[in-house]
Write an enzyme that holds these catalytic residues in place. Structure first.
Site, PDB file in Angstrom:
ATOM      1  N   GLU A 157       0.800  -1.239   0.000  1.00 50.50           N
ATOM      2  CA  GLU A 157       0.000   0.000   0.000  1.00 50.50           C
ATOM      3  C   GLU A 157       0.830   1.285   0.000  1.00 50.50           C
ATOM      4  OE1 GLU A 157      -2.667  -0.444   3.333  1.00 50.50           O
ATOM      5  OE2 GLU A 157      -3.700  -2.139   2.435  1.00 50.50           O
ATOM      6  N   ASN A 205       2.123  -5.208  -3.126  1.00 47.95           N
ATOM      7  CA  ASN A 205       0.722  -5.535  -2.841  1.00 47.95           C
ATOM      8  C   ASN A 205      -0.075  -4.252  -2.570  1.00 47.95           C
ATOM      9  OD1 ASN A 205      -1.228  -7.731  -2.142  1.00 47.95           O
ATOM     10  ND2 ASN A 205      -1.155  -6.858  -0.081  1.00 47.95           N
ATOM     11  N   HIS A 241     -10.513  -6.176  -1.760  1.00 45.26           N
ATOM     12  CA  HIS A 241     -11.526  -5.994  -0.714  1.00 45.26           C
ATOM     13  C   HIS A 241     -12.685  -5.252  -1.385  1.00 45.26           C
ATOM     14  CE1 HIS A 241      -8.916  -7.451   2.426  1.00 45.26           C
ATOM     15  NE2 HIS A 241      -7.969  -6.610   2.071  1.00 45.26           N
ATOM     16  N   GLU A 273      -6.140 -10.794  -1.059  1.00 45.08           N
ATOM     17  CA  GLU A 273      -6.921 -10.527   0.168  1.00 45.08           C
ATOM     18  C   GLU A 273      -8.415 -10.459  -0.127  1.00 45.08           C
ATOM     19  OE1 GLU A 273      -5.394  -7.215   2.449  1.00 45.08           O
ATOM     20  OE2 GLU A 273      -3.310  -7.694   1.968  1.00 45.08           O
ATOM     21  N   ASP A 275     -12.167 -10.425  -0.274  1.00 40.31           N
ATOM     22  CA  ASP A 275     -13.418 -10.652   0.460  1.00 40.31           C
ATOM     23  C   ASP A 275     -14.478  -9.768  -0.163  1.00 40.31           C
ATOM     24  OD1 ASP A 275     -12.551  -8.214   1.689  1.00 40.31           O
ATOM     25  OD2 ASP A 275     -12.076  -9.220   3.590  1.00 40.31           O
TER      26      ASP A 275
HETATM   27  C1  XIL Z   1      -5.951  -6.250   8.579  1.00 43.02           C
HETATM   28  C2  XIL Z   1      -6.251  -7.443   9.469  1.00 43.02           C
HETATM   29  O1  XIL Z   1      -7.180  -8.270   8.821  1.00 43.02           O
HETATM   30  C3  XIL Z   1      -6.794  -6.978  10.808  1.00 43.02           C
HETATM   31  O2  XIL Z   1      -6.936  -8.080  11.681  1.00 43.02           O
HETATM   32  C4  XIL Z   1      -5.867  -5.942  11.410  1.00 43.02           C
HETATM   33  O3  XIL Z   1      -6.443  -5.431  12.595  1.00 43.02           O
HETATM   34  C5  XIL Z   1      -5.599  -4.822  10.440  1.00 43.02           C
HETATM   35  O4  XIL Z   1      -5.090  -5.338   9.219  1.00 43.02           O
HETATM   36  N1  XIL Z   1      -4.921  -4.641   3.852  1.00 43.02           N
HETATM   37  C6  XIL Z   1      -3.873  -5.429   4.288  1.00 43.02           C
HETATM   38  C7  XIL Z   1      -4.022  -6.260   5.488  1.00 43.02           C
HETATM   39  O5  XIL Z   1      -2.853  -5.506   3.591  1.00 43.02           O
HETATM   40  O6  XIL Z   1      -2.809  -6.414   6.187  1.00 43.02           O
HETATM   41  C8  XIL Z   1      -5.096  -5.741   6.405  1.00 43.02           C
HETATM   42  O7  XIL Z   1      -5.294  -6.706   7.427  1.00 43.02           O
HETATM   43  C9  XIL Z   1      -6.368  -5.475   5.637  1.00 43.02           C
HETATM   44  C10 XIL Z   1      -6.151  -4.455   4.567  1.00 43.02           C
END
Ligand code: XIL
Length: 352
Positions: A157, A205, A241, A273, A275
């Site tokens: 990020e 990422n 996400h 990631e 969802d």
């Molecule tokens: C999130 C986790 O899922 C949580 O448990 C934590 O509190 C915060 O981080 N992008 C990412 C992940 O790259 O590392 C993040 O994970 C979600 C967003």
């Protein structure tokens, strides 16, 4: 010609053999990992070690998935909680579980602006000191897991949605010495990671870069530059996400084109990631979730460079969504009682 009775027409369409007529397809008989294996795609889930003591959790994780990735336990604040002190216990427990279940492990993440411990953020360090701290961190963590992790999200990020660099402690606040030089610090940390663990595939990422837009354009320009000059970058992680509004033909076509341009650089594409958050758990919502999950799995299957289909967790029992997106949830493939959701069947089918 006599009219065909409606009931017979239905039988012709869906089959009524053996008195076992149904429009519901039979449940998949293979796991997600098995379904995807012949495409050479790993199916992963983010996990944290405390959940492994939940036997339903451990059974599903160990049987349905071919990879796991630490959701939190390899992040800076957990693995390096104070100066000079490393805590590998959580990450090691995940590696042990993965090895016992023949799963690959992907590391997450060495350089991120979140979950940085206060000893770093409040230390008042100069750029030169921060550079030393970060190099030590990357070297120590990557060396500890050398040979155990096949890939690392080295940088997470680093861009804003408009393609500018995000202001972070590592880039320019005060940064490790490359403030204003855009992707130079990313190049530096990739080189450090590669020196410590030359066998791991190294990834950049990010989120909101899944389609062609200003952010993915900036990441693409960086990746093209790195590949041209031999900077060790093996692939791009696309977080995904999303919510059901992502299920739009223009958006999905843009994902396909975006994947293709990164693949053409010789990079691996990882869905890291995924969802799909909902604001209710109605049948209609669960079905729209399933449809989008299946479409994204199909995009991965159809792109030869897409090598990972990973969700951020796998059960709605443990998902970051409700606490980060109040009012939303139901984002994963199993419900909170470990029942497979329509999305599970949809992904399983699409990965075949
Ligand atoms: C999130 C986790 O899922 C949580 O448990 C934590 O509190 C915060 O981080 N992008 C990412 C992940 O790259 O590392 C993040 O994970 C979600 C967003």
């Amino acid at each position: 010609m006599p009219a065909i009775p409606a009931s017979l027409l239905l039988c012709l369409m869906i089959g009524c053999g053996g008195g076992n007529s149904t429009v519901t397809p039979p449940p998949p008989t293979v796991t997600l990992a098995q379904a995807a294996a012949h495409h050479n795609i790993k199916v992963g889930a983010a996990a944290d070690s405390p959940y492994l003591s939940d036997s339903n959790y451990a059974t599903i994780l160990g049987s349905e998935f071919s990879q796991l990735q630490a959701e939190n336990e390899m992040k800076f604040s957990i693995i390096h909680p104070s100066a000079g002190a490393y805590d590998f216990s959580g990450g090691d427990a995940l590696v042990t579980f993965a090895q016992a279940h023949s799963m690959a492990v992907r590391g997450h993440t060495l350089v991120w602006h979140n979950q940085v411990p206060s000893w770093v953020t409040s230390g008042g360090y100069t750029s030169a000191q921060l550079s030393t701290i970060l190099q030590d961190h990357i070297t120590t963590v990557a060396t500890h897991y050398a040979g155990k992790l096949y890939a690392w999200d080295v940088v997470n990020e680093a861009f804003n949605d408009d393609g500018t660099m995000r202001d972070t402690i590592w880039y320019d606040q005060p940064g490790i010495g490359f403030a204003g030089m855009r992707t130079q610090y990313i190049e530096q940390v990739l080189n450090w990671a590669h020196a410590a663990e030359p066998n791991a595939k190294l990834f950049y990422n990010d989120y909101n870069d899944e389609t062609i837009n200003m952010k993915s354009d900036a990441i693409y320009a960086m990746a093209q530059d790195f590949k041209t000059r031999g900077v060790p970058l093996d692939g791009i992680g696309f977080q995904f996400h999303v919510d059901p509004s992502f299920d739009n033909p223009t958006i999905l076509a843009s994902v396909t084109s975006n994947f293709q341009r990164f693949a053409a650089l010789g990079l691996e594409i990882h869905i890291t990631e995924l969802d799909i958050r909902l604001n209710n758990s109605s049948t209609a919502s669960l079905n729209s979730e399933a449809k989008l999950y299946g479409e994204l799995a199909t995009i991965c299957v159809q792109q030869p460079s897409c090598k990972l289909f990973q969700t951020w967790g796998f059960t709605d029992k443990y998902s970051w969504i409700p606490s980060f997106f109040p009012g939303e949830g139901w984002a994963l493939l199993w419900d909170a009682n470990y029942q497979k959701k329509p999305a599970y069947n949809s992904v399983n089918k699409a990965l075949h």
